[in-house]
Design an enzyme around this catalytic site. Sequence first.
Site, PDB file in Angstrom:
ATOM      1  N   HIS A   5      -2.515   2.997  -4.820  1.00  0.00           N
ATOM      2  CA  HIS A   5      -2.103   2.517  -3.494  1.00  0.00           C
ATOM      3  C   HIS A   5      -0.676   1.985  -3.555  1.00  0.00           C
ATOM      4  CE1 HIS A   5      -5.632   3.000  -0.921  1.00  0.00           C
ATOM      5  NE2 HIS A   5      -6.408   2.595  -1.910  1.00  0.00           N
ATOM      6  N   ASP A  18       0.861  -1.167   0.000  1.00  0.00           N
ATOM      7  CA  ASP A  18       0.000   0.000   0.000  1.00  0.00           C
ATOM      8  C   ASP A  18       0.903   1.224   0.000  1.00  0.00           C
ATOM      9  OD1 ASP A  18      -2.403   1.689   0.256  1.00  0.00           O
ATOM     10  OD2 ASP A  18      -3.355  -0.201   0.813  1.00  0.00           O
ATOM     11  N   GLU A  32      -9.494   2.456  -5.916  1.00  0.00           N
ATOM     12  CA  GLU A  32      -9.282   3.859  -5.551  1.00  0.00           C
ATOM     13  C   GLU A  32      -8.158   4.581  -6.309  1.00  0.00           C
ATOM     14  OE1 GLU A  32     -11.044   3.864  -1.049  1.00  0.00           O
ATOM     15  OE2 GLU A  32      -8.927   3.343  -1.208  1.00  0.00           O
TER      16      GLU A  32
HETATM   17  C1  TNX Z   1     -10.831   1.595   1.508  1.00  0.00           C
HETATM   18  S1  TNX Z   1     -11.478  -1.303   0.858  1.00  0.00           S
HETATM   19  C2  TNX Z   1      -9.718   0.900   1.065  1.00  0.00           C
HETATM   20  C3  TNX Z   1      -8.550   0.790   1.958  1.00  0.00           C
HETATM   21  C4  TNX Z   1      -8.755   1.514   3.256  1.00  0.00           C
HETATM   22  C5  TNX Z   1     -10.161   1.265   3.747  1.00  0.00           C
HETATM   23  C6  TNX Z   1     -10.469   1.856   5.087  1.00  0.00           C
HETATM   24  C7  TNX Z   1     -10.433  -0.935  -0.223  1.00  0.00           C
HETATM   25  C8  TNX Z   1     -10.345  -1.826  -1.351  1.00  0.00           C
HETATM   26  N1  TNX Z   1      -9.684   0.184  -0.099  1.00  0.00           N
HETATM   27  O1  TNX Z   1      -7.405   1.244   1.303  1.00  0.00           O
HETATM   28  O2  TNX Z   1      -7.834   1.051   4.167  1.00  0.00           O
HETATM   29  O3  TNX Z   1     -11.061   1.812   2.811  1.00  0.00           O
HETATM   30  O4  TNX Z   1     -11.655   1.291   5.595  1.00  0.00           O
END
Ligand code: TNX
Length: 502
Positions: A279, A204, A344
Amino acid sequence: MKLKVVLVFALSVIFFGCNTKETKVFAESDIHVIPKPENLKLKEGNFQFNQNTVFYVADDAQSAAAQILIDRFKVAQGWDLKTVDTEPKSNYIQFKTSENIEEEGYKLMVDNDVITIESNDFNGFLYGIQTLRQLLPPAIESQTKIADTHWVIPNVEIADKPRFEWRGLMMDVSRHFFQKEYIKKTIDRLAYHKMNTFHFHLIDDQGWRIEIKKYPKLTEVGAWRVDQEDKPWDGRYTPELDEKATYGGFYTQEDIKEIVAYAESRGVTVVPEIEMPAHVTSAIASYPELSCLEKPVPVPSGGLWPITDIYCAGKDSTFEFLEDVLTEVMALFPSKYIHVGGDEATKTNWEKCPHCKKRMKDEQLKSVEELQSYFIKRMERFISSKGRVLIGWDEILEGGLAPGAAVMSWRGVKGGLEASEQGHDVVMTPGTHCYFDHYQGPMDTEPLAWGGHTPVSKVYQFDPIVDSMSEEQAKHVLGGQANLWAEHITTESHSEYMIFPR
Ligand code: TNX
């Protein structure tokens, strides 16, 4: 006279206390097997373990399963229980291979003198043993020798099998790093609860946690950040490039081999997650040329949003890098599934980057979403050419899902519905029920969490099959998974607190 009384008492303790069978009568309410077996019948009588109890085994899988309980008796009682390969007369646990039992299923028959575990595979035998372990007094879990425990269990008939093939827990070891011993302990506890998948979130923004021989800077640089643990996660400044980065850690390839082998001996598959295209600030900090702007960036010490420094989707060198990384990863993890993240990504740099623009033109892609889809499809071709299956977060649906890819539905169940409708396999892990970084009790009495309220009662209501799914869609549901993101979780005890009892 007094001496005589004492003697008689002592002798009767020896005769009746040790040699007679326990007369304990069990009620159903004495039985606490988690998860609850599909079928359980309590019978009259009981089985009593003693130092002469043996395990009658026919192959390595059976003796490996037996070993789990032998180890427990060794620690909790100091006994050295043996395995034997000829049938004893009484006081034994026997294993029987039975082709009629479904994958990972088992039958457990406890009678006065003999216990029988039937299964057709290692996990089934193991789960029979785990059930025995849970039928025994809780003292069997003791880490030190316990005196005066009667190792008696009720006679029962249990027939059990999992409803789903994917019973998972994800742990994020990037936001905060956890030692390999804790990872193994967690895997043990998964197996204890008959769960079979450990999803290892190794990459990450805030830390790259796996040694890659071809790219040493990923861990020399990417595994370390400037220590701002004294500040709230989202209140940490962007470090200077030359500031000393001391907080972090990573697993060597030897560590990974150890974890994977340990998990295998507990019937648990470790699925690695190598995030892309976002990430991955930790990777860009190590090799800036992997991004569009090629601008040096530090490993962030905490919260980072939006995530704009992502892998460039235009340069072929990005894909060469990722294929090299995945080649080393696949050599370490024998899992069928390889997780590539996909969540994301803020794609603003892709819109400006000449390499990405050229890629979009050459491939006739109409949007950056389609460019992400191109990215994942290209990785899917690579992964499937190695005989593995790509799985990613539900964002991989955007711009078109790669053929053969499986989807992990986290933004609710929508992604799971959509992917299964398209005939793809899915793992359900909706934030509403499966996010263990959410609060499990009133916010003012609980340690700081990500938000959301997910008490154990809500988790218990989780069903990976959604009511509105057709029978066809339901067949594509591999199972469910809990996710423990670790932005706010800095210690092992906090991590344990968030996992249990949920
Ligand atoms: C979203 S769930 C994310 C994570 C974060 C999380 C916090 C996902 C695929 N991505 O990077 O840690 O929310 O709840």
